[in-house]
Write an enzyme that holds these catalytic residues in place. Structure first.
Site, PDB file in Angstrom:
ATOM      1  N   SER A 168       0.796  -1.222   0.000  1.00 14.43           N
ATOM      2  CA  SER A 168       0.000   0.000   0.000  1.00 14.43           C
ATOM      3  C   SER A 168       0.831   1.276   0.000  1.00 14.43           C
ATOM      4  CB  SER A 168      -0.961  -0.007   1.186  1.00 14.43           C
ATOM      5  OG  SER A 168      -0.255  -0.203   2.389  1.00 14.43           O
ATOM      6  N   HIS A 179      -5.471  -3.578  -1.960  1.00 18.10           N
ATOM      7  CA  HIS A 179      -5.269  -2.557  -2.995  1.00 18.10           C
ATOM      8  C   HIS A 179      -5.292  -3.134  -4.410  1.00 18.10           C
ATOM      9  CE1 HIS A 179      -4.496   1.015  -0.543  1.00 18.10           C
ATOM     10  NE2 HIS A 179      -4.051   0.147   0.342  1.00 18.10           N
ATOM     11  N   LYS A 218     -12.056   0.242  -0.088  1.00 21.48           N
ATOM     12  CA  LYS A 218     -11.225   1.049  -0.987  1.00 21.48           C
ATOM     13  C   LYS A 218     -11.931   1.165  -2.342  1.00 21.48           C
ATOM     14  CE  LYS A 218      -7.208  -0.460   1.623  1.00 21.48           C
ATOM     15  NZ  LYS A 218      -7.153   0.632   2.590  1.00 21.48           N
TER      16      LYS A 218
HETATM   17  N1  PMP Z   1      -4.763  -4.629   4.227  1.00 18.27           N
HETATM   18  C1  PMP Z   1      -4.100  -3.703   3.538  1.00 18.27           C
HETATM   19  C2  PMP Z   1      -2.948  -4.127   2.687  1.00 18.27           C
HETATM   20  C3  PMP Z   1      -4.489  -2.363   3.602  1.00 18.27           C
HETATM   21  O1  PMP Z   1      -3.830  -1.417   2.909  1.00 18.27           O
HETATM   22  C4  PMP Z   1      -5.583  -2.000   4.414  1.00 18.27           C
HETATM   23  C5  PMP Z   1      -6.079  -0.555   4.525  1.00 18.27           C
HETATM   24  N2  PMP Z   1      -5.153   0.368   4.893  1.00 18.27           N
HETATM   25  C6  PMP Z   1      -6.239  -3.005   5.113  1.00 18.27           C
HETATM   26  C7  PMP Z   1      -5.821  -4.301   4.996  1.00 18.27           C
HETATM   27  C8  PMP Z   1      -7.409  -2.682   6.009  1.00 18.27           C
HETATM   28  O2  PMP Z   1      -8.569  -2.544   5.262  1.00 18.27           O
HETATM   29  P1  PMP Z   1      -9.849  -1.805   5.881  1.00 18.27           P
HETATM   30  O3  PMP Z   1      -9.646  -0.344   5.704  1.00 18.27           O
HETATM   31  O4  PMP Z   1     -11.001  -2.368   5.133  1.00 18.27           O
HETATM   32  O5  PMP Z   1      -9.877  -2.186   7.336  1.00 18.27           O
END
Ligand code: PMP
Length: 402
Positions: free
Chosen positions: A190, A218, A249
């Site tokens: 990310s 992502h 997302k």
């Molecule tokens: N896994 C990854 C790789 C992420 O980038 C994120 C969000 N920052 C999450 C999990 C968490 O997702 P959520 O916002 O739905 O809790």
């Protein structure tokens, strides 16, 4: 008099401020989109994970409203007691079909999906092989599992093989009672936007008979045909045991999911603690996600636009002389180095009408602070050009580019 109980927190907070690591949280006064009202000012949005512009899409809004008229708002229960509506099961069926997986289970967020899954699959006698740059929710899920955590070098299958060999050698794997192993990687990282070498990870996991888990937060709505995710991108259907996803997302809503092997999904309905002990996704969230799947299945237009925008923006940023790292996706890190410079850059962008947040330690390593630009299908070419002009101006003013 004894020192106040919270003095240490006050000291830590002021130290964060001195180091340029204090999070100043800006406030939105408008829906998500290419333009936002942030702290009372209309600015171009380069920060959100709203990849496809679905967060305020009329089809999703209409679906959420219609579902609320029929089902109300909150689930008022955990999934395993009275919180499973037919809508939840429909979303799980549709997500599994969309991603080409055997089965799917949803959670309240991607974070919760990771916290549920890792401890359900491995425990204190087992080993987790984890990419060193994996997301915080994977790290926390791994800690909750209590398994031995072995980090391998980022996106490096040779390092993974070496780590496995070392664990076999020291007896943690392959003999006696210890014995389950789980390989975990982010799909798209990310902060850098690079993509995991999933075919090679599959190979290692298959050779070793280890479970393989990829976090496609992502990649969903971004990679693969019409946004079907990283497994589709590499044509690895049914060869990745666990695919974590987020509906927060590209789907523009909030929620998480685990797609993959039907046995694993059935197990998570029995042992995934956020499924058993935290209330279900809300009605409007579920209904909006279903409308999101409809849109993605009807046309690849939004995903195509996202990629067209990302390619254009990244190419122009390189021409301007910025270092955009190793990104292979719409995530565009603009590498700046020290955190105070990144924060200054972000403030100057804002003064020039562009919302681009600085990201520093602990989200990224010290000395690797950056502005992370998130490109969206909601941006027009004119929006991107306005953003590029602001980067060009601030880059020169702060001596980052010539
Ligand atoms: N896994 C990854 C790789 C992420 O980038 C994120 C969000 N920052 C999450 C999990 C968490 O997702 P959520 O916002 O739905 O809790």
């Amino acid at each position: 008099m004894t020192a106040s109980k919270t003095q240490w927190i006050i000291d830590e907070l002021s130290s964060l401020k001195q180091q340029g690591l204090y999070n100043t949280i800006r406030t939105l006064g408008s829906p998500q989109g290419a333009w936002l009202v942030v702290d009372g000012r209309r600015v171009l949005n380069f920060c959100s994970n709203n990849y496809l512009g679905l967060a305020n899409h009329p089809r999703l809004l209409a679906a959420a409203r219609a579902a609320m008229d029929k089902y109300g708002i909150g689930p008022a229960a955990v999934r395993s007691i009275a919180g499973t509506m037919d809508l939840h099961l429909e979303l799980e069926r549709r997500l599994a079909a969309f991603k080409g997986a055997e089965a799917c289970i949803t959670f309240q967020s991607g974070f919760a999906a990771n916290l549920a899954t890792v401890p359900a699959l491995v425990g204190k006698d087992d080993v987790i092989f984890s990419d060193e740059l994996n997301h915080a929710s994977i790290i926390d899920g791994s800690r909750l599992a209590g398994a031995k955590i072995v980090r391998y070098s980022h996106n490096n299958p040779d390092s993974l093989r070496a780590a496995i060999a070392a664990e076999k050698q020291n007896g943690a794997l392959g003999s006696g009672e210890k014995r389950r192993a789980l390989v975990i990687s982010d799909g798209v990282f990310s902060m850098d936007g690079d993509i995991a070498p999933l075919p090679e990870l599959v190979k290692v996991a298959e050779e070793e008979s280890f479970l393989l888990m990829v976090d496609d937060a992502h990649g969903e709505g971004v990679l693969g045909k019409g946004g079907r995710g990283i497994v589709d991108h590499f044509g690895l259907h049914r060869r990745v045991d666990v695919e974590i996803g987020t509906l927060s997302k590209a789907f523009g809503v909030v929620g998480g999911c685990v797609a993959g092997d039907a046995t694993v999904v059935e197990w998570l309905r029995q042992r995934g603690r956020p499924f058993l002990f935290s209330s279900a996704m809300t009605v409007p969230d579920v209904a909006a996600c279903l409308a999101g799947i409809d849109l993605l299945e009807e046309s690849t237009e939004l995903v195509d636009k996202l990629w067209e925008n990302a390619r254009y923006f990244k190419a122009e940023m390189k021409t301007l002389g910025f270092d955009t790292g190793a990104s292979a996706t719409p995530i565009t890190p603009v590498m700046l180095g020290e955190a105070p410079l990144a924060q200054q850059f972000s403030r100057s962008l804002f003064e020039n009408g562009v919302f681009g947040m600085a990201i520093g330690f602990p989200t990224v390593a010290k000395g690797k602070a950056r502005i992370r630009v998130m490109i969206s299908a909601a941006h027009s070419r004119d929006d991107l050009d306005k953003g590029l002009a602001a980067f060009a101006k601030v880059g020169k003013e702060l001596g980052v580019t010539q």
